[in-house]
Design a protein around this motif. Structure first.
Motif, PDB file in Angstrom:
ATOM      1  N   PRO A   1       0.662  -1.250  -0.123  1.00  0.00           N
ATOM      2  CA  PRO A   1      -0.017  -0.054  -0.042  1.00  0.00           C
ATOM      3  C   PRO A   1       0.862   1.306  -0.013  1.00  0.00           C
ATOM      4  O   PRO A   1       0.505   2.347  -0.425  1.00  0.00           O
ATOM      5  CB  PRO A   1      -0.792  -0.072   1.293  1.00  0.00           C
ATOM      6  CG  PRO A   1      -0.772  -1.664   1.749  1.00  0.00           C
ATOM      7  CD  PRO A   1       0.390  -2.062   1.069  1.00  0.00           C
ATOM      8  N   GLN A   2       1.951   1.424   0.609  1.00  0.00           N
ATOM      9  CA  GLN A   2       2.989   2.215   0.593  1.00  0.00           C
ATOM     10  C   GLN A   2       4.292   1.680   0.277  1.00  0.00           C
ATOM     11  O   GLN A   2       4.591   0.524   0.220  1.00  0.00           O
ATOM     12  CB  GLN A   2       3.063   3.082   1.921  1.00  0.00           C
ATOM     13  CG  GLN A   2       1.824   3.777   2.205  1.00  0.00           C
ATOM     14  CD  GLN A   2       1.511   4.864   1.363  1.00  0.00           C
ATOM     15  OE1 GLN A   2       2.265   5.604   0.844  1.00  0.00           O
ATOM     16  NE2 GLN A   2       0.237   5.199   1.119  1.00  0.00           N
TER      17      GLN A   2
ATOM     18  N   ARG B   1       2.298  -9.966   5.634  1.00  0.00           N
ATOM     19  CA  ARG B   1       1.216  -9.157   6.063  1.00  0.00           C
ATOM     20  C   ARG B   1       1.370  -8.364   7.230  1.00  0.00           C
ATOM     21  O   ARG B   1       1.879  -8.887   8.326  1.00  0.00           O
ATOM     22  CB  ARG B   1      -0.074  -9.940   6.266  1.00  0.00           C
ATOM     23  CG  ARG B   1      -1.332  -9.403   6.934  1.00  0.00           C
ATOM     24  CD  ARG B   1      -2.200  -8.907   5.629  1.00  0.00           C
ATOM     25  NE  ARG B   1      -3.404  -8.328   6.114  1.00  0.00           N
ATOM     26  CZ  ARG B   1      -3.633  -7.162   5.798  1.00  0.00           C
ATOM     27  NH1 ARG B   1      -3.246  -6.571   4.607  1.00  0.00           N
ATOM     28  NH2 ARG B   1      -4.895  -6.591   6.321  1.00  0.00           N
ATOM     29  N   ILE B   2       1.311  -7.053   7.243  1.00  0.00           N
ATOM     30  CA  ILE B   2       1.741  -6.034   8.475  1.00  0.00           C
ATOM     31  C   ILE B   2       0.314  -5.623   8.985  1.00  0.00           C
ATOM     32  O   ILE B   2      -0.490  -5.123   8.405  1.00  0.00           O
ATOM     33  CB  ILE B   2       2.458  -4.879   7.970  1.00  0.00           C
ATOM     34  CG1 ILE B   2       3.720  -5.332   7.157  1.00  0.00           C
ATOM     35  CG2 ILE B   2       2.718  -4.004   9.244  1.00  0.00           C
ATOM     36  CD1 ILE B   2       4.589  -6.145   7.601  1.00  0.00           C
TER      37      ILE B   2
ATOM     38  N   VAL C   1       4.240   2.585   9.597  1.00  0.00           N
ATOM     39  CA  VAL C   1       3.925   1.533   8.359  1.00  0.00           C
ATOM     40  C   VAL C   1       2.579   1.367   8.274  1.00  0.00           C
ATOM     41  O   VAL C   1       1.912   1.116   9.318  1.00  0.00           O
ATOM     42  CB  VAL C   1       4.731   0.296   8.502  1.00  0.00           C
ATOM     43  CG1 VAL C   1       4.113  -0.661   7.211  1.00  0.00           C
ATOM     44  CG2 VAL C   1       6.181   0.571   8.562  1.00  0.00           C
ATOM     45  N   GLN C   2       2.017   1.862   7.143  1.00  0.00           N
ATOM     46  CA  GLN C   2       0.543   1.504   6.714  1.00  0.00           C
ATOM     47  C   GLN C   2       0.206  -0.085   6.748  1.00  0.00           C
ATOM     48  O   GLN C   2       0.900  -0.953   6.331  1.00  0.00           O
ATOM     49  CB  GLN C   2      -0.059   2.205   5.587  1.00  0.00           C
ATOM     50  CG  GLN C   2      -1.570   2.038   5.317  1.00  0.00           C
ATOM     51  CD  GLN C   2      -1.767   2.436   3.809  1.00  0.00           C
ATOM     52  OE1 GLN C   2      -1.302   3.318   3.391  1.00  0.00           O
ATOM     53  NE2 GLN C   2      -2.884   2.011   3.318  1.00  0.00           N
ATOM     54  N   ASN C   3      -0.982  -0.560   7.505  1.00  0.00           N
ATOM     55  CA  ASN C   3      -1.324  -2.072   7.340  1.00  0.00           C
ATOM     56  C   ASN C   3      -1.439  -2.316   6.038  1.00  0.00           C
ATOM     57  O   ASN C   3      -1.994  -1.664   5.370  1.00  0.00           O
ATOM     58  CB  ASN C   3      -2.479  -2.267   8.285  1.00  0.00           C
ATOM     59  CG  ASN C   3      -2.314  -2.098   9.746  1.00  0.00           C
ATOM     60  OD1 ASN C   3      -1.271  -2.010  10.163  1.00  0.00           O
ATOM     61  ND2 ASN C   3      -3.214  -1.958  10.497  1.00  0.00           N
ATOM     62  N   GLY C   4      -1.219  -3.664   5.823  1.00  0.00           N
ATOM     63  CA  GLY C   4      -1.438  -4.154   4.378  1.00  0.00           C
ATOM     64  C   GLY C   4      -0.338  -5.416   4.223  1.00  0.00           C
ATOM     65  O   GLY C   4       0.278  -5.760   4.931  1.00  0.00           O
ATOM     66  N   THR C   5      -0.516  -5.973   2.852  1.00  0.00           N
ATOM     67  CA  THR C   5       0.256  -6.929   2.409  1.00  0.00           C
ATOM     68  C   THR C   5       1.512  -6.474   1.736  1.00  0.00           C
ATOM     69  O   THR C   5       1.275  -5.582   0.775  1.00  0.00           O
ATOM     70  CB  THR C   5      -0.445  -8.064   1.622  1.00  0.00           C
ATOM     71  OG1 THR C   5      -1.493  -8.597   2.601  1.00  0.00           O
ATOM     72  CG2 THR C   5       0.589  -9.167   1.171  1.00  0.00           C
TER      73      THR C   5
END
Length: 104
Positions: A52-53, A91-92, A70-74
């Motif tokens: 995502p970023q 996956r964060i 850090v933006q959540n996402g894979t």
């Protein structure tokens, strides 16, 4: 008496909502290490998170790295040192510790 209780409860709920939004907006902190198969730290390698970023970190002399907000996402995680490259996926969500083992 009922009005005071209702007002206190309302303020409490409002405070919870505000705190939840503040912690969500701050994002995750990702920390971890990069080592080889013999458990030796990989010093001064780049760790690139793309999803995502995009975020880039560099390991220190002990193979440790840290990325904040850090933006959540894979994310696709690329570890690179010169011509040596290895990719991982992660996956964060929230705080996370990543211990990456490279084969070079």
């Amino acid at each position: 008496m009922k009005f005071r209780l209702l007002r206190s409860t309302g303020l409490f709920v409002f405070a919870l909502v505000v705190l939840a939004q503040i912690s969500w907006a701050q994002g995750a902190t990702i920390s971890g290490s990069v080592k080889d198969k013999q458990n030796n730290p990989k010093s001064y390698v780049s760790v690139i998170f793309e999803g995502p970023q995009r975020y880039v970190a560099m390991t220190d002399g002990e193979g440790r790295f840290r990325v904040g907000n850090v933006q959540n996402g894979t994310y696709s995680v690329t570890v690179r040192q010169g011509d040596n490259v290895q990719k991982f996926s992660s996956r964060i969500e929230g705080q996370r510790e990543l211990n990456l083992v490279v084969t070079w």
